[in-house]
Design an enzyme around this catalytic site. Sequence first.
Site, PDB file in Angstrom:
ATOM      1  CG  HIS A 157      22.182  44.230  33.133  1.00 37.14           C
ATOM      2  ND1 HIS A 157      22.596  43.187  34.284  1.00 37.14           N
ATOM      3  CD2 HIS A 157      20.973  43.371  32.457  1.00 37.14           C
ATOM      4  CE1 HIS A 157      21.799  42.375  34.221  1.00 37.14           C
ATOM      5  NE2 HIS A 157      20.941  42.170  33.228  1.00 37.14           N
ATOM      6  CG  ASP A 178      24.137  42.978  37.199  1.00 37.77           C
ATOM      7  OD1 ASP A 178      24.154  41.975  36.510  1.00 37.77           O
ATOM      8  OD2 ASP A 178      23.370  44.090  36.760  1.00 37.77           O
TER       9      ASP A 178
END
Length: 328
Positions: A187, A159
């Site tokens: 996440h 990410d």
Amino acid sequence: MSESVNVTVTGAAGQIGYALLFRIASGQLLGADTRVKLRLLEIPQAARAAEGTALELQDGAFPLLAGVDVFDDPKQAFSGANVALLVGARPRTKGMERGDLLEANGGIFKPQGEAINAGAAEDIKILVVGNPANTNALIAQRNAPDVPAERFTAMTRLDHNRAVAQLSQRLSVPVSEIRKVTIWGNHSATQFPDILHAEVAGRNAAEAVGDQQWYADEFIPRVAKRGAEIIDVRGASSAASAASAAIDHVFDWVNGTREGDWTSVALPSDGSYGVPEGLISSFPVVSRGGKWEIVQGLDIDAFSRARIDASVAELAEERTAVERLGLI
Ligand SMILES: NC(=O)c1ccc[n+]([C@@H]2O[C@H](COP(=O)([O-])OP(=O)(O)OC[C@H]3O[C@@H](n4cnc5c(N)ncnc54)[C@H](O)[C@@H]3O)[C@@H](O)[C@H]2O)c1
Ligand SMILES: O=C(O)C[C@H](O)C(=O)O
């Protein structure tokens, strides 16, 4: 040349495994002076495919590769492990959220935590990649009471890298010029990619962008939902980019983060930034002397606070769900 380091990789016959193992063997995980012994874990039905990958690793004639062993028993695979990459788990498919995998995958991480507790090396460092990564890491950690909790981390580096890449594209600057981006929370689609403290060529990134609407309505959802975008376009969940992020995560953990920058890692909260202690949540971190340290003292405005709180609330819900399943 140092003694070899034992690196255990689960899900070795999977997509990420295939992209990851050759990079580890070439020295990119731990550095060009460190010899590596790979210990591959697979389920019995996929152990033969992992043996095939082991043959290919041998054919690579990697100077730093000191050996490859394949196991279908976690106790054996984690015995003596210095680094453990917990990748093996089912990926989501189109239309699913990562949290939908909790029931299917959570059960994998209890016996693996127990095996780490029983036999891993004293200096074990663990990265969980398999989804839902934060809560799977929590399950493994809670089943390994003799291992210091901070050795258990979950991957938000993908990410982080995605956020850096999007910012680089928007501002037409090289990725190397971008610093201090943060991923907060889970996440998952609730994660908060934060550029308010980030710098671009020494200038504040949010000011350089100068477009709150792009930040809130395009950048944040683009990064947070990139996994789904990859599944939609590629037809399968991200693999090589995930392997690359795993390499970055462990390399920085072992070798330190660059001066004047930080990265993002999900690790057990010590209560920083109001995140309840023990939840495995992503923070801005630096690595010094082989340990992650949460960057302290950042101002969190109301916009950021609401987003961090929402993602942390989801982590707390996932923790309750795995408590109910008897996994922690
Ligand atoms: N954290 C992240 O940023 C991130 C990024 C990409 C993918 N992922 C996740 O990583 C996981 C793996 O993805 P993939 O594309 O490699 O999947 P894959 O299906 O190609 O491979 C998974 C492998 O894990 C193995 N496996 C299943 N249970 C196991 C167990 N108990 N022990 C050892 N091995 C086991 C399977 O046999 C399979 O070979 C998925 O959960 C995916 O969602 C996480
Ligand atoms: O999104 C997924 O399910 C896979 C992975 O977690 C990703 O972020 O690409």
